[in-house]
Design a protein around this motif. Structure first.
Motif, PDB file in Angstrom:
ATOM      1  N   UNK A 147       0.833  -1.206   0.000  1.00  0.00           N
ATOM      2  CA  UNK A 147       0.000   0.000   0.000  1.00  0.00           C
ATOM      3  C   UNK A 147       0.865   1.253   0.000  1.00  0.00           C
ATOM      4  N   UNK A 148       1.953   1.226   0.769  1.00  0.00           N
ATOM      5  CA  UNK A 148       2.883   2.369   0.788  1.00  0.00           C
ATOM      6  C   UNK A 148       3.410   2.637  -0.619  1.00  0.00           C
ATOM      7  N   UNK A 149       3.806   1.576  -1.325  1.00  0.00           N
ATOM      8  CA  UNK A 149       4.339   1.727  -2.686  1.00  0.00           C
ATOM      9  C   UNK A 149       3.277   2.249  -3.648  1.00  0.00           C
ATOM     10  N   UNK A 150       2.054   1.738  -3.538  1.00  0.00           N
ATOM     11  CA  UNK A 150       0.983   2.174  -4.440  1.00  0.00           C
ATOM     12  C   UNK A 150       0.691   3.662  -4.276  1.00  0.00           C
ATOM     13  N   UNK A 151       0.699   4.123  -3.038  1.00  0.00           N
ATOM     14  CA  UNK A 151       0.439   5.548  -2.784  1.00  0.00           C
ATOM     15  C   UNK A 151       1.584   6.408  -3.312  1.00  0.00           C
ATOM     16  N   UNK A 152       2.824   6.004  -3.028  1.00  0.00           N
ATOM     17  CA  UNK A 152       3.990   6.770  -3.470  1.00  0.00           C
ATOM     18  C   UNK A 152       4.082   6.826  -4.995  1.00  0.00           C
ATOM     19  N   UNK A 153       3.770   5.712  -5.656  1.00  0.00           N
ATOM     20  CA  UNK A 153       3.906   5.628  -7.120  1.00  0.00           C
ATOM     21  C   UNK A 153       2.607   5.935  -7.857  1.00  0.00           C
ATOM     22  N   UNK A 154       1.590   6.426  -7.157  1.00  0.00           N
ATOM     23  CA  UNK A 154       0.305   6.715  -7.799  1.00  0.00           C
ATOM     24  C   UNK A 154       0.432   7.794  -8.875  1.00  0.00           C
TER      25      UNK A 154
END
Length: 474
Positions: free
Chosen positions: A446-453
């Motif tokens: 989830x952290x990665x998805x938010x950062x790379x959104x």
């Protein structure tokens, strides 16, 4: 043992508490807003791409095969048992929130599929590798590699110790043992902890272990080829019987829908309890929905990375159809069957018993026929989950060990051994352990998805603009 179970339950409640559920839902909402609602606007295109292979795509398996591999792990016992559990605990309104979570989860799954292709890599043997560990490391930077490794560790543990092996084979042998009457072969333990093993359990366990071994040893290509056959077959079989049940009770649908909506917002609760009733329905529905379709857990992009494609957006669209099929279609049908029959209100019933009762009362067939069909579906669902999670956990291990072939071979046999011993173990704590590791997997992802959104939104916008101008993006 009781103290251990209580400790694990407390950890599970903490991991899968309101904060994680809110985080996953918020991530889906953020991706929906940044993607301008693409899961709704481009669903038709996604369903078209699902069955139409991309010309000139690079990868190991077709996009459809990669989707089937992902669906093999998501369309499982959660679609039958999970829905029943959610409705029993949270009321019919849990189904409403399950669907809401799925609609937002489609955006999450899209982002996972997109990032899996954009940041995938190819190893020395020509295998296409990707998933959260690669888009965390390559997308967020080498300084975040520790987070990628953390995800991989949780993935290995989840696959080997619970959700991929022991719980699934135990579910299969339990379903067979409940349907077929057979003699007790031997017992394990004594007193209150005695565990009786029937010949049906032994035969079913051995058969599934052999079949799983024949597929798993062949790797992703064999897993995907088997999944391409079993997943559509089992999904269509289940959907056909669910549709028969719904059409046979079509006049009850309007009342069922009203009951679901009223329950979702606590309108059927006694005065003063509306908010509490709504929160329970939301928590149970969202949690079970996420557990069923795995949106946000980071498992599906591991399979998506092997797809034969050169366009991340295209694979993102294909990947998101998994959540649509798993929850919006299959789970909704199960939920409607349960609400129509009222089986969730029958005292003493839980889990699969609720769904079985709903099918037996709603289908125009003898009760044994309905129970047999549900047993077959459970067997197929659980078997393909064994296959799907063998690949997921193997890829996690490969990331940690540098794709060493000897380690992979040893791990496959350990995985098969876990399947073999599964029927002879009690699984009261195993499901809880699997739940915990699934939840822990979600956090790094989830952290990665938010950062790379932002990357996802920018590339997606360019792709859809080019598509709208008439460029060939198929």
């Amino acid at each position: 043992m009781d103290s251990l179970n209580n400790f694990l339950s407390a950890v599970d409640d903490f991991v899968w508490g309101i904060p994680l559920i809110v985080l996953i839902m918020a991530c889906g909402l953020l991706l929906t807003i940044r993607g301008r609602g693409f899961q709704f606007l481009h669903l038709g295109k996604a369903l078209k791409f699902m069955v139409k292979n991309e010309k000139g795509g690079e990868g190991e398996v077709s996009s459809f095969a990669a989707l089937c591999t992902a669906l093999s792990a998501t369309i499982g016992t959660g679609n039958i048992v999970g829905v029943a559990t959610a409705i029993a605990a949270g009321g019919p309104g849990a189904l409403f929130w399950m669907i809401v979570a799925a609609l937002l989860g489609m955006a999450t799954k899209y982002a996972e599929g997109f990032l899996a292709i954009k940041y995938r890599t190819v190893d020395s043997e020509g295998h296409y590798l990707g998933g959260p560990f690669y888009y965390i490391e390559k997308g967020m930077g080498a300084g975040w590699k520790w987070l990628a490794k953390l995800f991989a560790v949780f993935g290995v543990l989840a696959g080997l110790l619970g959700i991929g092996t022991i719980t699934q084979i135990n579910g299969i042998t339990s379903a067979v043992n409940n349907f077929f009457t057979s003699d007790i072969a031997f017992t394990i333990g004594s007193g209150e902890n005695i565990h009786e093993i029937s010949w049906a359990t032994i035969i079913a366990g051995a058969a599934v272990t052999i079949l799983a071994a024949l597929v798993i040893i062949g790797g992703i290509k064999r897993i995907s080829s088997v999944s391409q056959v079993i997943v559509p077959f089992m999904a269509v079989l289940y959907i056909i019987f669910a549709l028969i049940l719904i059409f046979m009770n079509i006049t009850k649908i309007p009342d069922a829908v009203v009951t679901i909506v009223k329950s979702a917002f606590g309108m059927d609760a006694v005065a003063g309890g509306a908010l509490g009733s709504m929160m329970i329905a939301m928590q149970k529905g969202v949690a079970r929905g996420i557990f069923s379709n795995e949106a946000g857990l980071g498992s599906a992009p591991i399979a998506a990375a092997a797809a034969q494609t050169k366009e991340p957006v295209r694979q993102g669209l294909v990947t998101m159809t998994g959540t649509f099929i798993d929850t919006v279609i299959v789970c909704t049908m199960t939920g409607l069957a349960i609400v129509i029959s009222g089986a969730y209100n029958i005292d003493g019933l839980e889990g699969v018993e609720i769904t079985t009762t709903a099918f037996q009362s709603g289908l125009p067939f003898p009760s044994q026929v309905s129970a047999f069909v549900l047993m077959i579906c459970l067997i197929f669902f659980a078997f393909t989950t064994i296959l799907g999670w063998s690949y997921y956990s193997e890829r996690c291990l490969a990331y940690l060990t540098g794709s060493k072939k000897s380690v992979t071979v040893i791990y496959r046999w350990l995985y098969i051994a876990a399947v073999f011993i599964g029927p002879y173990l009690t699984v009261s704590a195993v499901w809880t352990v699997a739940d915990i590791f699934n939840g822990l997997m979600a956090l790094p992802n989830i952290v990665a998805l938010i950062v790379l959104s932002g990357v996802m939104a920018k590339d997606s916008k360019a792709y859809f603009r080019k598509n709208k101008l008439g460029a060939n993006t198929d």
